[in-house]
Motif scaffolding. Structure first.
Motif, PDB file in Angstrom:
ATOM      1  N   THR A 228       0.814  -1.213   0.000  1.00  0.00           N
ATOM      2  CA  THR A 228       0.000   0.000   0.000  1.00  0.00           C
ATOM      3  C   THR A 228       0.852   1.270   0.000  1.00  0.00           C
ATOM      4  O   THR A 228       0.348   2.345   0.327  1.00  0.00           O
ATOM      5  CB  THR A 228      -0.944  -0.004   1.216  1.00  0.00           C
ATOM      6  N   HIS A 229       2.121   1.171  -0.363  1.00  0.00           N
ATOM      7  CA  HIS A 229       2.989   2.336  -0.449  1.00  0.00           C
ATOM      8  C   HIS A 229       2.413   3.325  -1.470  1.00  0.00           C
ATOM      9  O   HIS A 229       2.099   2.932  -2.601  1.00  0.00           O
ATOM     10  CB  HIS A 229       4.392   1.906  -0.877  1.00  0.00           C
ATOM     11  N   PRO A 230       2.240   4.595  -1.112  1.00  0.00           N
ATOM     12  CA  PRO A 230       1.625   5.556  -2.047  1.00  0.00           C
ATOM     13  C   PRO A 230       2.365   5.637  -3.370  1.00  0.00           C
ATOM     14  O   PRO A 230       3.578   5.863  -3.416  1.00  0.00           O
ATOM     15  CB  PRO A 230       1.717   6.884  -1.270  1.00  0.00           C
ATOM     16  N   GLY A 231       1.626   5.453  -4.451  1.00  0.00           N
ATOM     17  CA  GLY A 231       2.191   5.593  -5.786  1.00  0.00           C
ATOM     18  C   GLY A 231       2.996   4.428  -6.294  1.00  0.00           C
ATOM     19  O   GLY A 231       3.540   4.486  -7.402  1.00  0.00           O
ATOM     20  N   LEU A 232       3.085   3.345  -5.519  1.00  0.00           N
ATOM     21  CA  LEU A 232       3.851   2.180  -5.963  1.00  0.00           C
ATOM     22  C   LEU A 232       3.263   1.611  -7.250  1.00  0.00           C
ATOM     23  O   LEU A 232       2.054   1.413  -7.365  1.00  0.00           O
ATOM     24  CB  LEU A 232       3.837   1.100  -4.873  1.00  0.00           C
ATOM     25  N   LYS A 233       4.138   1.333  -8.223  1.00  0.00           N
ATOM     26  CA  LYS A 233       3.713   0.700  -9.469  1.00  0.00           C
ATOM     27  C   LYS A 233       4.568  -0.528  -9.709  1.00  0.00           C
ATOM     28  O   LYS A 233       5.800  -0.442  -9.687  1.00  0.00           O
ATOM     29  CB  LYS A 233       3.841   1.677 -10.649  1.00  0.00           C
ATOM     30  N   MET A 234       3.900  -1.659  -9.944  1.00  0.00           N
ATOM     31  CA  MET A 234       4.614  -2.907 -10.194  1.00  0.00           C
ATOM     32  C   MET A 234       3.953  -3.642 -11.353  1.00  0.00           C
ATOM     33  O   MET A 234       2.737  -3.577 -11.536  1.00  0.00           O
ATOM     34  CB  MET A 234       4.602  -3.799  -8.941  1.00  0.00           C
ATOM     35  N   ALA A 235       4.766  -4.333 -12.122  1.00  0.00           N
ATOM     36  CA  ALA A 235       4.251  -5.144 -13.226  1.00  0.00           C
ATOM     37  C   ALA A 235       5.258  -6.232 -13.548  1.00  0.00           C
ATOM     38  O   ALA A 235       6.468  -5.986 -13.572  1.00  0.00           O
ATOM     39  CB  ALA A 235       3.990  -4.284 -14.464  1.00  0.00           C
ATOM     40  N   SER A 236       4.758  -7.440 -13.794  1.00  0.00           N
ATOM     41  CA  SER A 236       5.623  -8.540 -14.210  1.00  0.00           C
ATOM     42  C   SER A 236       6.112  -8.282 -15.632  1.00  0.00           C
ATOM     43  O   SER A 236       5.334  -7.919 -16.514  1.00  0.00           O
ATOM     44  CB  SER A 236       4.855  -9.865 -14.166  1.00  0.00           C
ATOM     45  N   LEU A 237       7.404  -8.493 -15.854  1.00  0.00           N
ATOM     46  CA  LEU A 237       7.983  -8.327 -17.185  1.00  0.00           C
ATOM     47  C   LEU A 237       8.195  -9.665 -17.874  1.00  0.00           C
ATOM     48  O   LEU A 237       7.893  -9.811 -19.066  1.00  0.00           O
ATOM     49  CB  LEU A 237       9.315  -7.580 -17.085  1.00  0.00           C
TER      50      LEU A 237
END
Length: 297
Positions: A228-237
């Motif tokens: 829930t870190h503000p603005g965190l963006k993650m995506a599997s590559l």
């Protein structure tokens, strides 16, 4: 962000998702279609499209040959409100091995490209690394439903009640609080929330599905970041997986994960999956995009 499939059995939903439709089209490739599962953010869960791509490839290989490895790239985010088309190219059938390429499409463009290899059941050398000792058993750990159930938020409720797999973290979960130790490793127990049919290929594909749930969490742990870190963006590559031995996914499996490195806004994680008896079932590697706002300003 409300779930239109709320109240439906998540396990039945998983089975429906993996039961692809053969379109009957036969050109140079085999064509299948499959539904997408609802997700809170509207993007297809990577484990879902990966498992479906595996099932599509399996449908084109002789029954005597089992999948033993896959290497895939996530090319575009998928739309969870649309079905997916799977195109399978029968690249090679040799004396012992078969190779397939699966491309997953939405709106005419690929969202995932994967190569899968299959092998006859051959005898040969045998060894494995040992499972970690002293791991807290799943019965002594809180479930995701217990941790997230009291949280009045659609994403928390989805993770608590709408997933086909039960997940129990050995270390403190990082849903809402970062890991104070900043150690780039963790272990989870996982199994489906109910029994699955006896089809071994279904269990192999379901294992691939679940392998994508938490594989990047060690990257977050290393840097004291929570989901829930503000603005965190993650995506599997990309995602690679090797099946070493068969195991049922409706029995408890220990998924040991670590991140050896992160750089360039990407984090690499590796994982090993063991049965409760210590048998090494599968190995996984994934690189993902990890963007933390204060590090990308």
């Amino acid at each position: 962000m409300s779930n239109p499939r709320e109240g439906l059995d998540p396990l039945a939903g998983l089975l429906t998702t993996l039961d692809l439709t053969d379109t009957g089209a036969r050109t140079s490739e085999d064509i299948f279609t499959g539904p997408s599962q609802w997700m809170p953010g509207g993007r297809v869960f990577g484990g879902q499209v990966y498992a479906q791509s595996i099932m599509a490839a399996i449908r084109t290989v002789e029954e005597e040959r089992s999948i033993h490895s896959t290497h895939g790239y996530f090319l575009r985010p998928g739309d969870a409100n649309q079905p997916i088309t799977f195109s399978v190219d029968r690249i090679h059938d040799g004396r012992s091995f078969s190779t397939r390429r699966t491309q997953a499409y939405q709106n005419g463009v690929p969202i995932l490209s994967m190569i899968a290899s299959f092998q006859d059941h051959d005898p040969g050398v045998e060894h494995q690394v040992a499972a970690p000792e002293g791991v807290t058993p799943p019965e002594e750990l809180p479930s995701a439903a217990e941790v997230l159930g009291p949280i009045d938020h659609p994403v928390a409720q989805f993770w608590a009640t709408s997933r086909a797999f039960e997940i129990r973290h050995v270390e403190q979960p990082i849903y809402f609080e970062p890991d104070p130790n900043r150690v780039p490793r963790q272990a989870i127990w996982m199994r489906t929330i109910g029994p699955l049919p006896d089809d071994p290929n279904l269990h192999r594909a379901a294992l691939a599905y679940a392998s994508d749930y938490s594989i990047l969490e060690p990257v977050l742990r290393a840097h004291g970041v929570r989901w829930t870190h503000p603005g965190l963006k993650m995506a599997s590559l990309d995602h690679a997986m090797w099946w070493h031995r068969f195991a049922r996914v409706d029995d408890w499996l220990l998924y040991v994960q670590e991140s050896p490195t992160a750089s360039g806004g990407r984090g690499l994680s590796t994982g090993r999956i063991f049965t409760r008896d210590g048998v090494l079932v599968a190995s996984i590697a994934q690189e993902g995009m990890v963007r933390i706002p204060e590090l990308h300003d």
